[in-house]
Write a protein that holds these residues in place. Structure first.
Motif, PDB file in Angstrom:
ATOM      1  N   ALA A   1       0.839  -1.211   0.000  1.00 25.30           N
ATOM      2  CA  ALA A   1       0.000   0.000   0.000  1.00 25.30           C
ATOM      3  C   ALA A   1       0.868   1.253   0.000  1.00 25.30           C
ATOM      4  N   ASP A   2       1.913   1.243   0.829  1.00 26.64           N
ATOM      5  CA  ASP A   2       2.803   2.404   0.910  1.00 26.64           C
ATOM      6  C   ASP A   2       3.495   2.649  -0.423  1.00 26.64           C
ATOM      7  N   ARG A   3       4.017   1.590  -1.041  1.00 24.05           N
ATOM      8  CA  ARG A   3       4.699   1.740  -2.331  1.00 24.05           C
ATOM      9  C   ARG A   3       3.723   2.221  -3.409  1.00 24.05           C
ATOM     10  N   ALA A   4       2.484   1.775  -3.338  1.00 26.40           N
ATOM     11  CA  ALA A   4       1.480   2.133  -4.348  1.00 26.40           C
ATOM     12  C   ALA A   4       0.881   3.515  -4.127  1.00 26.40           C
ATOM     13  N   GLY A   5       1.142   4.127  -2.973  1.00 31.40           N
ATOM     14  CA  GLY A   5       0.527   5.411  -2.664  1.00 31.40           C
ATOM     15  C   GLY A   5      -0.949   5.275  -2.327  1.00 31.40           C
ATOM     16  N   LEU A   6      -1.307   4.128  -1.741  1.00 30.16           N
ATOM     17  CA  LEU A   6      -2.695   3.865  -1.364  1.00 30.16           C
ATOM     18  C   LEU A   6      -2.784   3.665   0.136  1.00 30.16           C
ATOM     19  N   THR A   7      -3.970   3.910   0.690  1.00 33.59           N
ATOM     20  CA  THR A   7      -4.201   3.496   2.067  1.00 33.59           C
ATOM     21  C   THR A   7      -4.377   1.977   2.074  1.00 33.59           C
ATOM     22  N   LEU A   8      -4.245   1.378   3.242  1.00 35.30           N
ATOM     23  CA  LEU A   8      -4.443  -0.070   3.334  1.00 35.30           C
ATOM     24  C   LEU A   8      -5.870  -0.438   2.929  1.00 35.30           C
ATOM     25  N   ALA A   9      -6.829   0.398   3.290  1.00 35.98           N
ATOM     26  CA  ALA A   9      -8.225   0.135   2.923  1.00 35.98           C
ATOM     27  C   ALA A   9      -8.400   0.170   1.404  1.00 35.98           C
ATOM     28  N   GLU A  10      -7.754   1.137   0.749  1.00 36.26           N
ATOM     29  CA  GLU A  10      -7.839   1.225  -0.718  1.00 36.26           C
ATOM     30  C   GLU A  10      -7.189   0.014  -1.373  1.00 36.26           C
ATOM     31  N   LEU A  11      -6.064  -0.426  -0.809  1.00 37.42           N
ATOM     32  CA  LEU A  11      -5.401  -1.610  -1.356  1.00 37.42           C
ATOM     33  C   LEU A  11      -6.293  -2.834  -1.225  1.00 37.42           C
ATOM     34  N   LEU A  12      -6.887  -3.011  -0.053  1.00 35.46           N
ATOM     35  CA  LEU A  12      -7.728  -4.189   0.181  1.00 35.46           C
ATOM     36  C   LEU A  12      -9.002  -4.144  -0.661  1.00 35.46           C
ATOM     37  N   ASP A  13      -9.440  -2.942  -0.989  1.00 33.27           N
ATOM     38  CA  ASP A  13     -10.587  -2.815  -1.881  1.00 33.27           C
ATOM     39  C   ASP A  13     -10.204  -3.221  -3.305  1.00 33.27           C
ATOM     40  N   ALA A  14      -8.958  -2.914  -3.684  1.00 31.55           N
ATOM     41  CA  ALA A  14      -8.480  -3.260  -5.026  1.00 31.55           C
ATOM     42  C   ALA A  14      -8.140  -4.743  -5.119  1.00 31.55           C
ATOM     43  N   TYR A  15      -7.380  -5.237  -4.153  1.00 31.00           N
ATOM     44  CA  TYR A  15      -6.985  -6.646  -4.084  1.00 31.00           C
ATOM     45  C   TYR A  15      -7.064  -7.078  -2.623  1.00 31.00           C
ATOM     46  N   PRO A  16      -8.048  -7.890  -2.264  1.00 33.72           N
ATOM     47  CA  PRO A  16      -8.320  -8.169  -0.847  1.00 33.72           C
ATOM     48  C   PRO A  16      -7.286  -9.049  -0.143  1.00 33.72           C
ATOM     49  N   THR A  17      -6.443  -9.751  -0.886  1.00 36.27           N
ATOM     50  CA  THR A  17      -5.448 -10.617  -0.267  1.00 36.27           C
ATOM     51  C   THR A  17      -4.118 -10.502  -1.001  1.00 36.27           C
TER      52      THR A  17
END
Length: 198
Positions: free
Chosen positions: A41-57
């Motif tokens: 998430a940090d490398r992608a510039g996303l929050t953890l919630a945004e990452l999990l919404d994009a790819y949950p695992t």
């Protein structure tokens, strides 16, 4: 149960593209197991919630990264086909492409080989995707060999040269394996060059 394939069923959203790109970079640098979702998430510039919404695992990210690699490989093969006038030149062009990949400072080996080594025994889907990728490469080479008047078993040899070069380049941190494999491929194909009748 959804059947996994090397081709995604839908186009990635911007968040998914950022997430899979970040995961690709981190998995390449460190392997899959040590990398956390927080780091991705940090490398992608996303929050953890945004990452999990994009790819949950993390597993879904592994699959997305393998699909990215296969898509890039297929695009490269298609380009080489488009710019090659002769099937033998097309084969040699593949090894030229590998040499370019191996010369990249970020090259740490093929994602399918690395992924299978790290996860293949634990995750049958990762193992299956790796097998399908290798089979797809061999199928492509078989078609090229057919166009060049070479038997199908030559494609099997060329496929081994490609995969062997990928492994050796990662171990040696060198582009030399691509050049050595290219020379060997040329020698193998020369056996089947048409010779003038006397």
């Amino acid at each position: 149960m959804t059947l996994l394939t090397l081709t995604p069923s839908t186009r990635e959203t911007p968040a998914q593209r950022a997430a899979s790109g970040a995961a690709d970079a981190l998995f390449t640098e460190h392997g899959v197991i040590p990398v956390t979702l927080e780091q991705i998430a940090d490398r992608a510039g996303l929050t953890l919630a945004e990452l999990l919404d994009a790819y949950p695992t993390k597993r879904s990210l592994v699959i997305a990264v393998l699909q990215r690699w296969h898509g890039a490989w297929r695009r490269a093969l298609d380009h080489i086909t488009d710019v090659s006038d002769d099937p033998r030149d097309e084969v040699l062009g593949i090894f030229g492409y590998l040499e370019e990949c191996f010369e990249d400072e970020g090259w740490r080996g093929c994602a399918f080989i690395n992924g299978h080594a790290e996860l293949g025994r634990q995750d049958p889907d990762v193992a299956a995707l790796a097998r399908e990728h290798f089979l797809d490469v061999e199928r492509h080479l078989t078609l090229v060999c057919e166009r060049g008047g070479m038997p199908a078993h030559v494609a099997q040899g060329l496929s081994l040269l490609i995969e062997g070069a990928r492994v050796e380049s990662a171990v040696q941190h060198s582009a030399q394996p691509a050049r050595s494999a290219r020379l060997t491929a040329a020698m193998l194909m020369s056996v089947y060059e048409s010779r003038p009748a006397f």
